[in-house]
Design a protein around this motif. Structure first.
Motif, PDB file in Angstrom:
ATOM      1  N   GLU A   1     -12.385   6.549  10.362  1.00  0.00           N
ATOM      2  CA  GLU A   1     -11.762   5.597  11.287  1.00  0.00           C
ATOM      3  C   GLU A   1     -11.928   6.067  12.741  1.00  0.00           C
ATOM      4  OE1 GLU A   1      -7.313   3.764  12.256  1.00  0.00           O
ATOM      5  OE2 GLU A   1      -7.694   4.896  10.416  1.00  0.00           O
TER       6      GLU A   1
ATOM      7  N   VAL B   1      -8.302  -3.199  16.484  1.00  0.00           N
ATOM      8  CA  VAL B   1      -7.404  -3.722  15.446  1.00  0.00           C
ATOM      9  C   VAL B   1      -8.193  -4.089  14.196  1.00  0.00           C
ATOM     10  CG1 VAL B   1      -5.867  -5.645  14.870  1.00  0.00           C
ATOM     11  CG2 VAL B   1      -5.636  -4.491  17.068  1.00  0.00           C
ATOM     12  N   ALA B   2      -9.389  -4.643  14.374  1.00  0.00           N
ATOM     13  CA  ALA B   2     -10.218  -4.982  13.209  1.00  0.00           C
ATOM     14  C   ALA B   2     -10.626  -3.731  12.440  1.00  0.00           C
ATOM     15  CB  ALA B   2     -11.454  -5.756  13.673  1.00  0.00           C
TER      16      ALA B   2
ATOM     17  N   ILE C   1      -9.009  -0.803  12.379  1.00  0.00           N
ATOM     18  CA  ILE C   1      -7.811  -0.242  11.734  1.00  0.00           C
ATOM     19  C   ILE C   1      -7.432  -1.067  10.510  1.00  0.00           C
ATOM     20  CG2 ILE C   1      -5.361   0.238  12.047  1.00  0.00           C
ATOM     21  CD1 ILE C   1      -5.976   0.880  14.972  1.00  0.00           C
ATOM     22  N   ALA C   2      -7.487  -2.407  10.636  1.00  0.00           N
ATOM     23  CA  ALA C   2      -7.150  -3.270   9.500  1.00  0.00           C
ATOM     24  C   ALA C   2      -8.140  -3.066   8.349  1.00  0.00           C
ATOM     25  CB  ALA C   2      -7.154  -4.731   9.948  1.00  0.00           C
TER      26      ALA C   2
ATOM     27  N   LYS D   1      -7.241   0.081   6.580  1.00  0.00           N
ATOM     28  CA  LYS D   1      -6.009  -0.096   5.804  1.00  0.00           C
ATOM     29  C   LYS D   1      -6.311  -0.791   4.474  1.00  0.00           C
ATOM     30  CE  LYS D   1      -3.275   1.709   8.865  1.00  0.00           C
ATOM     31  NZ  LYS D   1      -2.671   3.048   8.634  1.00  0.00           N
ATOM     32  N   LEU D   2      -7.211  -1.764   4.513  1.00  0.00           N
ATOM     33  CA  LEU D   2      -7.608  -2.427   3.266  1.00  0.00           C
ATOM     34  C   LEU D   2      -8.329  -1.451   2.338  1.00  0.00           C
ATOM     35  CD1 LEU D   2      -8.837  -5.900   4.586  1.00  0.00           C
ATOM     36  CD2 LEU D   2      -6.730  -5.385   3.354  1.00  0.00           C
TER      37      LEU D   2
ATOM     38  N   CYS E   1       3.109  -0.763   1.025  1.00  0.00           N
ATOM     39  CA  CYS E   1       4.011  -1.205   2.099  1.00  0.00           C
ATOM     40  C   CYS E   1       4.996  -0.102   2.479  1.00  0.00           C
ATOM     41  CB  CYS E   1       4.770  -2.458   1.656  1.00  0.00           C
ATOM     42  SG  CYS E   1       3.737  -3.935   1.530  1.00  0.00           S
TER      43      CYS E   1
ATOM     44  N   LEU F   1       2.524   0.624   5.619  1.00  0.00           N
ATOM     45  CA  LEU F   1       2.883  -0.393   6.608  1.00  0.00           C
ATOM     46  C   LEU F   1       4.210  -0.093   7.292  1.00  0.00           C
ATOM     47  CD1 LEU F   1       1.746  -3.656   4.775  1.00  0.00           C
ATOM     48  CD2 LEU F   1       0.485  -2.205   6.380  1.00  0.00           C
TER      49      LEU F   1
END
Length: 340
Positions: A256, A282-283, A285-286, A289-290, A315, A319
């Protein structure tokens, strides 16, 4: 003997000419006039003697006439040398002003132009920091390339039993941790760009200290989350599963940071807008996360097909700490910014 007679004759002729010239002039002649009276072949000694004989220093008598440079119809002004004069007589309009002393700097003349706006490309400290990140990332990737290649090769493969373990050396682990620290620093820079654009651009401390505080909070967030993963895994899962997930989590965080580095460089040196930088960050990081969500399901819940449990696990440990981190960063920014 002939030379002596010529010299005597020259001297006598020079004295006769000087005497005749002095009789013709009643004022004190100048040096040029005295030298013009001498013959062309006069020696420097003769010229010096003639000048000393006809020019006598006298006492200089300064003019005692009063100064008449004043306004017509007004009395003559007082002398500034008079100590009995009031202060407003002794001081002029420029007293205490830089222009009163010609040897001092009197300020810039003309109209000041628009100041050059701040840019990251012109910031020497940020440039050195990004250059250091590039060097560290290159060295770390070189030293831990084998481990990262094995991680990438087995990332999307589901583990089979307890045999799917990926070993690493202490050097590879050390450089992986350096990449994680770099990821925290680059994320702090991205968040600082957001703060400058949408929150505030002036702080009660230096901006480099603000970036360091953001990076420290992100490092603490990463360490606390790894500790929480270890504690929960020790209670609910087997040690091989925990070991495999921690290695995967370390790999995801390191990659990352490598993906965030070109985004920060584009914003700094290619005039990419801050909005585009934030969207790209943000893309990234998202996306990771996926990938972390998929990896937790593949390691812990694939055999039982417990998608709901995996969602709750993700979560709770991913999250929720992220939301808490965003809140802490916002509180820190509110404390550090200058409130007008």
């Amino acid at each position: 003997m002939t030379q002596q007679n010529d010299t005597i004759t020259l001297q006598e002729n020079g004295e006769i000419e000087l005497g005749a010239a002095q009789q013709r002039h009643t004022w004190q002649p100048t040096v040029r006039e005295i030298l013009s009276w001498l013959p062309a072949g006069a020696t420097p000694e003769q010229q010096d003697s003639a000048v000393q004989a006809h020019i006598k220093p006298s006492e200089i008598h300064w003019s005692q006439c009063p100064d008449t440079l004043h306004l017509p119809g007004h009395p003559v002004g007082h002398s500034y040398r008079d100590v009995n004069l009031p202060k407003y007589y002794r001081e002029s309009f420029f007293t205490g002003h830089p222009y009163f002393h010609p040897d001092m700097f009197g300020g810039r003349l003309g109209t000041a132009g628009d100041p050059v706006p701040y840019s990251i490309a012109g910031d020497n400290i940020i440039t050195v920091l990004l250059l250091a990140c590039f060097i560290i990332a290159t060295v770390s990737f070189t030293k831990s390339r084998g481990f990262m290649a094995r991680q990438a090769k087995h990332f999307f493969r589901p583990p089979h039993g307890l045999l799917t373990t990926i070993s690493e050396t202490a050097t590879e682990l050390r450089f992986q941790l350096i990449l994680v620290a770099q990821s925290c620093l680059l994320t702090a820079l991205v968040y600082f760009f957001y703060v400058q654009l949408h929150v505030a651009d002036t702080f009660i401390i230096d901006q480099y200290q603000v970036i360091a505080i953001f990076a420290g909070e992100l490092l603490a967030y990463t360490a606390i989350k790894a500790t929480a993963y270890t504690a929960v895994g020790w209670v609910f899962f087997t040690p091989p599963q925990n070991d495999l997930w921690l290695k995967s989590y370390l790999f995801i965080t390191a990659v990352e940071g490598i993906c965030l580095f070109p985004i920060v460089m584009l914003q700094a040196y290619f005039n990419t807008s801050v909005a585009t930088t934030l969207t790209s960050a943000v893309a990234v990081i998202a996306l990771f996360k996926l990938l972390a969500f998929y990896k937790t399901y593949s390691i812990f819940f694939r055999k039982n097909r417990a998608i709901v449990q995996n969602f709750l696990y993700f979560c709770t440990l991913e999250l929720t700490p992220l939301a808490a981190l965003l809140g802490i960063l916002a509180m820190t920014c509110n404390y550090l910014k200058v409130n007008f």
